[in-house]
Motif scaffolding. Structure first.
Motif, PDB file in Angstrom:
ATOM      1  N   SER A  94     -28.283  60.343  48.032  1.00 51.35           N
ATOM      2  CA  SER A  94     -27.052  60.004  48.736  1.00 51.35           C
ATOM      3  C   SER A  94     -27.163  58.883  49.768  1.00 51.35           C
ATOM      4  O   SER A  94     -26.249  58.693  50.563  1.00 51.35           O
ATOM      5  CB  SER A  94     -26.526  61.263  49.433  1.00 51.35           C
ATOM      6  OG  SER A  94     -26.366  62.309  48.514  1.00 51.35           O
ATOM      7  N   PRO A 100     -24.324  54.452  47.329  1.00 54.87           N
ATOM      8  CA  PRO A 100     -23.568  54.810  46.119  1.00 54.87           C
ATOM      9  C   PRO A 100     -24.376  54.529  44.850  1.00 54.87           C
ATOM     10  O   PRO A 100     -24.999  53.473  44.712  1.00 54.87           O
ATOM     11  CB  PRO A 100     -22.325  53.906  46.178  1.00 54.87           C
ATOM     12  CG  PRO A 100     -22.174  53.588  47.634  1.00 54.87           C
ATOM     13  CD  PRO A 100     -23.586  53.528  48.179  1.00 54.87           C
ATOM     14  N   ASP A 141     -20.064  61.327  43.211  1.00 54.39           N
ATOM     15  CA  ASP A 141     -20.461  61.085  44.595  1.00 54.39           C
ATOM     16  C   ASP A 141     -19.778  62.123  45.480  1.00 54.39           C
ATOM     17  O   ASP A 141     -18.554  62.117  45.621  1.00 54.39           O
ATOM     18  CB  ASP A 141     -20.047  59.669  45.000  1.00 54.39           C
ATOM     19  CG  ASP A 141     -20.487  59.283  46.398  1.00 54.39           C
ATOM     20  OD1 ASP A 141     -20.645  60.174  47.264  1.00 54.39           O
ATOM     21  OD2 ASP A 141     -20.655  58.079  46.638  1.00 54.39           O
TER      22      ASP A 141
END
Length: 135
Positions: free
Chosen positions: A12, A15, A118
């Motif tokens: 993380s 992106p 995401d």
């Protein structure tokens, strides 16, 4: 938190990062996921609901694991912790994990990769916020 930070560092930081991880990273991530779940299980079994720091690590573990049973268990553990939390942080975090898990399942069924979802984007799209300071 160490294990959550390690998962975060593999998935993380930017992106699409999780899409570039290889098999070695996947194995390392799963070890951290297992450690988080063990700590969370111990917290719940000992009824130490004051140790709410575990909510964010459960989010990271549920997000990063490919095992559906682990995702469900992370959500269940969050639900157990929710009853004794101040505010809505645990509830919001659980909801994020539920939404992320749903999107990940859809992605896999469409032939994509689970970690292409995401979690921060899902959080923003749904107007959810997580402020993790143990409350």
């Amino acid at each position: 938190m160490y294990h959550a930070c390690m998962i975060y560092s593999f998935t993380s930081m930017w992106p699409g990062q999780a899409l570039t991880s290889g098999n070695v990273a996947d194995e390392v991530i799963e070890r951290h996921v297992s450690a988080i779940l063990q700590v969370a299980e111990d917290i719940v079994q000992s009824r130490r609901f004051d140790l709410r720091f575990i909510i964010f690590p459960l989010l990271m573990a549920g997000y990063a694991t490919a095992r559906e049973s682990v995702k469900r268990r992370a959500i269940e553990l969050m639900m157990t912790m929710e009853n004794d939390c101040v505010g809505r942080n645990a509830t919001a975090t659980r909801r994020i994990l539920e939404l992320v898990s749903e999107k990940q399942a859809q992605q896999v069924m469409a032939g994509g990769r689970m970690l292409s979802v995401d979690w921060m984007e899902v959080m923003a799209e749904n107007g959810l916020q997580v402020v993790d300071f143990g409350m």
